[in-house]
Design a protein around this motif. Sequence first.
Motif, PDB file in Angstrom:
ATOM      1  N   GLU A  44       0.794  -1.229   0.000  1.00  0.00           N
ATOM      2  CA  GLU A  44       0.000   0.000   0.000  1.00  0.00           C
ATOM      3  C   GLU A  44       0.828   1.281   0.000  1.00  0.00           C
ATOM      4  O   GLU A  44       0.278   2.378  -0.110  1.00  0.00           O
ATOM      5  N   LEU A  45       2.143   1.187   0.102  1.00  0.00           N
ATOM      6  CA  LEU A  45       2.974   2.378   0.273  1.00  0.00           C
ATOM      7  C   LEU A  45       3.246   3.111  -1.040  1.00  0.00           C
ATOM      8  O   LEU A  45       3.229   2.525  -2.121  1.00  0.00           O
ATOM      9  N   SER A  46       3.531   4.397  -0.897  1.00  0.00           N
ATOM     10  CA  SER A  46       3.901   5.223  -2.049  1.00  0.00           C
ATOM     11  C   SER A  46       5.415   5.194  -2.234  1.00  0.00           C
ATOM     12  O   SER A  46       6.163   4.753  -1.354  1.00  0.00           O
ATOM     13  N   HIS A  59       4.809  -6.646  -9.376  1.00  0.00           N
ATOM     14  CA  HIS A  59       3.865  -7.241 -10.326  1.00  0.00           C
ATOM     15  C   HIS A  59       3.088  -8.372  -9.661  1.00  0.00           C
ATOM     16  O   HIS A  59       3.659  -9.174  -8.923  1.00  0.00           O
ATOM     17  N   GLY A  60       1.778  -8.410  -9.932  1.00  0.00           N
ATOM     18  CA  GLY A  60       0.973  -9.535  -9.471  1.00  0.00           C
ATOM     19  C   GLY A  60      -0.278  -9.119  -8.719  1.00  0.00           C
ATOM     20  O   GLY A  60      -0.694  -7.958  -8.742  1.00  0.00           O
ATOM     21  N   ALA A  61      -0.873 -10.083  -8.044  1.00  0.00           N
ATOM     22  CA  ALA A  61      -2.158  -9.885  -7.379  1.00  0.00           C
ATOM     23  C   ALA A  61      -2.037  -8.948  -6.182  1.00  0.00           C
ATOM     24  O   ALA A  61      -0.989  -8.851  -5.542  1.00  0.00           O
ATOM     25  N   LEU A  62      -3.138  -8.256  -5.893  1.00  0.00           N
ATOM     26  CA  LEU A  62      -3.237  -7.386  -4.724  1.00  0.00           C
ATOM     27  C   LEU A  62      -4.312  -7.914  -3.780  1.00  0.00           C
ATOM     28  O   LEU A  62      -5.315  -8.482  -4.224  1.00  0.00           O
ATOM     29  N   CYS A  63      -4.097  -7.708  -2.493  1.00  0.00           N
ATOM     30  CA  CYS A  63      -5.097  -8.075  -1.481  1.00  0.00           C
ATOM     31  C   CYS A  63      -5.957  -6.857  -1.163  1.00  0.00           C
ATOM     32  O   CYS A  63      -5.455  -5.732  -1.121  1.00  0.00           O
ATOM     33  N   TYR A  64      -7.239  -7.092  -0.909  1.00  0.00           N
ATOM     34  CA  TYR A  64      -8.115  -5.982  -0.530  1.00  0.00           C
ATOM     35  C   TYR A  64      -7.706  -5.432   0.833  1.00  0.00           C
ATOM     36  O   TYR A  64      -7.724  -4.228   1.067  1.00  0.00           O
ATOM     37  N   SER A  65      -7.332  -6.322   1.742  1.00  0.00           N
ATOM     38  CA  SER A  65      -6.884  -5.899   3.066  1.00  0.00           C
ATOM     39  C   SER A  65      -5.379  -5.674   3.064  1.00  0.00           C
ATOM     40  O   SER A  65      -4.671  -6.130   2.170  1.00  0.00           O
ATOM     41  N   TYR A  66      -4.904  -4.964   4.080  1.00  0.00           N
ATOM     42  CA  TYR A  66      -3.466  -4.895   4.281  1.00  0.00           C
ATOM     43  C   TYR A  66      -2.941  -6.311   4.475  1.00  0.00           C
ATOM     44  O   TYR A  66      -3.556  -7.119   5.177  1.00  0.00           O
TER      45      TYR A  66
END
Length: 428
Positions: free
Chosen positions: A149-151, A169-176
């Motif tokens: 989630e970081l910039s 690259h790849g999948a992201l989780c909705y939660s942290y």
Amino acid sequence: MSAERDILIPELLSPAGDFETLRAAIFAGADAVYFGAKNFSARKGAKNFSAEEIEEAIQFAHERNAKCYITVNTLIKDSEISECMQLIEKLYRLKVDAIIVQDFGLIYQIRKEFPNLEIHASTQTTTTSLQGAKFLKDLGVARVILARELSMLEISEIAKIIDTEIFVHGALCYSYSGQCLMSSLIGARSGNRGRCAQPCRIEYCLVNDSGILEKGHLLSMKDLCLYPVLGDVVKTKIKSLKIEGRLKSRTYVANVTRIYRKALDIIKELYLSDKKQEFEPSKSDLDDLAECFNRTFTTYNINAPVHLRKNSQIKLIKNKENTFMDSSRPNNRGLYIGRIANSKNDLYFEPIRECKENDCFVVFSSKGNITLESNDFYIRDNKVFISNNQIKSQIRENDRVFRVRCSMLEERANEIFRHSIKRYPVEV
């Protein structure tokens, strides 16, 4: 060429769910690979590696100047600590390059019993701040795998005090990462124990007192792709760039690794030549990344100013084009390849990229998404004609067509293997 300049190009770290995929990653140019043992790995669904395979994999990688990081990144129960430490001892004796760990108790125990064993703090530790990174460094952690989630600004600050690794690259989780309990709640399968049921990929309804407001895959994230901004990413002091995908195929890992390796080599060449020229992403390579697998790409928060991210939910509502969510479908979208045309009752499309008989397409029709397998079409004069009459009745002129399986990517993966396997002449 100075050693100092070499350091500026981060390590390329690729996933391996099995030995064949590990070989694909290294042959395609990965500097390091990460994979799990049969137990205590956050990807229980991957084939993973036995003790014998881990030994063979480490030897294979080290012979080719690649590093091996083993994931021991689940939360550990009291009843498991003895078995887990036995695994750690085996890995230590096999000279693994580092262990990726989530559990703080396990980090403490490893530091106590194996002080020379390098520890990387898993993204599951949810490291989102400079203070969190300092805490882990004080525990004896050598590298922090930062939360997705970081910039760029936040990552750069943390990279000044400790070696950092980020996902590119790849999948992201909705939660942290490391904070989601939804899979445990809904399916009795804990993501922190390597058994995530991916509840964020199923359908939900958004309701209020008036009824249903919206229906769809409302928690499904797009896929991360930092390839378009890779030139900016490598200007930071980030140590390692990580590709997600221990459940992905050999073809996926080989091609994604190949493309990022090529990009990093171009960036390095531009830098060493002292040319005042920025890295320009290749549209062809970006299309190849999309053909490997995508749920629509996003660069997520990497370029987001910190103060704007506080209002991200408002932005999601006001501007759906500028989001990292895609509620339309949770699986591979593929690459847009053309639109259905009609000529003398023949339905066909003219693909914008070369197509083969073993490809697979999806037509986005008003009657739903319709799959075209190899026996549903034929190719003639650079046009793809629909041959299945039942499918013909369900699609219309101007419907969009996406390719979701590209046989040429499989051929490229095979080519990587052919060029990398050592062959010796023998007398018969």
